[in-house]
Design an enzyme around this catalytic site. Structure first.
Site, PDB file in Angstrom:
ATOM      1  N   THR A  29       6.496   6.575   3.765  1.00 28.04           N
ATOM      2  CA  THR A  29       6.125   7.806   4.462  1.00 28.04           C
ATOM      3  C   THR A  29       7.339   8.585   4.915  1.00 28.04           C
ATOM      4  O   THR A  29       7.300   9.812   5.027  1.00 28.04           O
ATOM      5  CB  THR A  29       5.223   7.451   5.659  1.00 28.04           C
ATOM      6  N   TYR A  43      -1.546  12.124   3.520  1.00 26.79           N
ATOM      7  CA  TYR A  43      -0.379  12.685   2.843  1.00 26.79           C
ATOM      8  C   TYR A  43      -0.069  11.771   1.670  1.00 26.79           C
ATOM      9  O   TYR A  43      -0.706  10.731   1.493  1.00 26.79           O
ATOM     10  CB  TYR A  43       0.827  12.732   3.807  1.00 26.79           C
ATOM     11  N   SER A  76       5.149   1.266   0.300  1.00 23.86           N
ATOM     12  CA  SER A  76       5.585  -0.132   0.459  1.00 23.86           C
ATOM     13  C   SER A  76       4.466  -1.140   0.260  1.00 23.86           C
ATOM     14  O   SER A  76       4.729  -2.319   0.045  1.00 23.86           O
ATOM     15  CB  SER A  76       6.259  -0.334   1.806  1.00 23.86           C
ATOM     16  N   THR A 109       6.354   1.713   5.928  1.00 26.09           N
ATOM     17  CA  THR A 109       6.202   0.832   7.092  1.00 26.09           C
ATOM     18  C   THR A 109       5.263  -0.344   6.840  1.00 26.09           C
ATOM     19  O   THR A 109       5.327  -1.342   7.558  1.00 26.09           O
ATOM     20  CB  THR A 109       5.691   1.629   8.308  1.00 26.09           C
ATOM     21  N   ASP A 110       4.377  -0.243   5.827  1.00 25.65           N
ATOM     22  CA  ASP A 110       3.365  -1.295   5.654  1.00 25.65           C
ATOM     23  C   ASP A 110       3.987  -2.682   5.458  1.00 25.65           C
ATOM     24  O   ASP A 110       3.525  -3.658   6.035  1.00 25.65           O
ATOM     25  CB  ASP A 110       2.457  -0.967   4.463  1.00 25.65           C
ATOM     26  N   LYS A 182       4.541  -4.617  12.031  1.00 22.18           N
ATOM     27  CA  LYS A 182       3.747  -3.394  12.215  1.00 22.18           C
ATOM     28  C   LYS A 182       2.418  -3.805  12.834  1.00 22.18           C
ATOM     29  O   LYS A 182       1.599  -4.455  12.186  1.00 22.18           O
ATOM     30  CB  LYS A 182       3.531  -2.698  10.869  1.00 22.18           C
ATOM     31  N   GLU A 302      -5.041 -28.875  16.174  1.00 21.78           N
ATOM     32  CA  GLU A 302      -6.124 -28.364  15.306  1.00 21.78           C
ATOM     33  C   GLU A 302      -6.265 -29.153  14.003  1.00 21.78           C
ATOM     34  O   GLU A 302      -7.361 -29.390  13.545  1.00 21.78           O
ATOM     35  CB  GLU A 302      -5.958 -26.870  14.991  1.00 21.78           C
TER      36      GLU A 302
HETATM   37  N1  LIG Z   1       3.976   4.743   7.209  1.00 26.75           N
HETATM   38  C1  LIG Z   1       4.123   4.288   5.958  1.00 26.75           C
HETATM   39  O1  LIG Z   1       5.217   4.258   5.465  1.00 26.75           O
HETATM   40  C2  LIG Z   1       2.898   3.757   5.267  1.00 26.75           C
HETATM   41  C3  LIG Z   1       2.909   3.758   3.773  1.00 26.75           C
HETATM   42  N2  LIG Z   1       1.639   3.273   3.296  1.00 26.75           N
HETATM   43  C4  LIG Z   1       3.986   2.830   3.198  1.00 26.75           C
HETATM   44  O2  LIG Z   1       4.128   1.716   3.637  1.00 26.75           O
HETATM   45  O3  LIG Z   1       4.670   3.210   2.279  1.00 26.75           O
END
Ligand SMILES: NC(=O)C[C@H](N)C(=O)O
Length: 345
Positions: A29, A43, A76, A109-110, A182, A302
């Site tokens: 992103t 987006y 990602s 970010t993923d 995240k 467990e």
């Molecule tokens: N905020 C992001 O970057 C999410 C995006 N789906 C990625 O991981 O590329």
């Protein structure tokens, strides 16, 4: 600016003396673009090339001499083991160059936290490596990528970030790659660590409050320069009414280890114990982690790990446990060695 003990700023250095930071761009992103400024969540990721990203930030030249390389241009969630290997090898080559002082990786970010942890486990250097992304595309109102990237370059250029391993700079915080995840899928304050950030980066200054204690980079027994392939390790998720179908399919698909993302303290449903032990009898290592994000899995709580020869993933999320397990298996580690690694890394 006045000197603050334990705080370093590079902003005042003359151009020639400024540190050299290489930005390795992988997409996400932070390189995304939406149709309108109102599109903070809708987006297309991985659109803007690194040259354009850097050209849009003249502030960077105050911080460092910055050069950019487009390694990939992907969202990602589509990262593969091959992407991890390619990226880590490139970082490892660059940090060996005397004219490179620090590395920034721009990333979606993923799976950013996974890549950051992998780099921290496999790249041997004391030079700072800052991994950064954004939650909003650059086209959105209050886009977070620009400041996150400036902060990442600042951290990567900082002498006081040396030896701290791979760092994640999101939302003004400096986090250690090992602990950060995240935890929010919308909003700019998405990255959290249950053990807390290491510090903050504000207006070109790093403010440190703690340092990583676990093994990373230079103290790691894994080294990207000697890793050719990563063995297949998969994750099985626990839930009410879970059945052994996924375990059996993953074993048939060639998994060498399974990370069981259990309920609670890594609990395993009674009807899943035997299928997991059957998988193990076929040479598949079993690692107990938890789908619960906070706390940690206790060995022999467990499930009788000693009796079954299973491994407890400690506080590692399933997706990060997968990375450590792949690296361990690539070195031919036994279950007891893998257990030691979960305590140490
Ligand atoms: N905020 C992001 O970057 C999410 C995006 N789906 C990625 O991981 O590329």
């Amino acid at each position: 600016q006045d000197a603050v003990p334990g705080v370093v700023t590079t902003a005042a250095a003359p151009a020639a003396a400024r540190p050299h930071v290489v930005v390795l761009a992988t997409g996400g992103t932070i390189a995304g673009a939406g149709a309108s400024a109102m599109n903070s969540a809708t987006y297309t990721a991985a659109k803007v090339p690194v040259d354009k990203l850097l050209a849009g930030l003249p502030e960077l030249s105050q911080v460092a001499r910055v050069s950019g390389e487009q390694v990939f241009q992907i969202a990602s969630e589509s990262f593969t083991n091959d992407n991890l290997l390619t990226l880590a090898r490139r970082v490892s080559q660059l940090v060996k160059q005397p004219d490179v002082d620090g590395i920034v990786v721009t990333h979606g970010t993923d799976t950013l936290a996974e890549t950051a942890y992998f780099l921290g486990l496999t790249v041997h250097t004391d030079k700072p490596i800052a991994v950064v992304g954004s939650m909003r595309p650059g086209t959105a109102l209050s886009a977070d990528g620009a400041l996150n990237l400036v902060n990442a370059v600042h951290v990567a250029a900082s002498k006081d970030a040396r030896g701290k391993g791979v760092l994640v700079t999101m939302n003004d915080e400096i986090q250690t790659a090992r602990d950060v995840n995240k935890d929010v899928n919308i909003q700019t304050g998405a990255f959290k660590s249950q053990w807390g950030p290491l510090g903050m980066v504000v207006e070109g200054r790093n403010y440190w409050f703690r340092a990583p204690i676990k093994r990373h980079t230079q103290q790691s027994e894994f080294n990207i320069d000697t890793i050719e392939r990563l063995p297949q390790v998969d994750i099985v998720y626990a839930y009410g009414n879970v059945q052994p179908t996924a375990v059996q399919a993953l074993v048939a698909g060639g998994a060498k280890a399974l990370i069981h993302a259990g309920t609670g303290n890594g609990s395993v449903a009674d009807r899943m114990v035997q299928p997991l032990r059957d998988a193990q009898a076929q040479g598949v290592m079993i690692v107990r982690s938890s789908r619960v994000p906070y706390g940690f899995v206790l060995r022999n709580a467990e499930q009788p790990d000693d009796k079954y020869d299973w491994v407890a993933a400690h506080d590692m999320r399933p997706e990060k446990a997968r990375l450590l397990t792949m690296l361990a298996l690539a070195r031919g580690a036994s279950t007891s060695e893998l257990q030691r690694m979960f305590w140490e890394y």
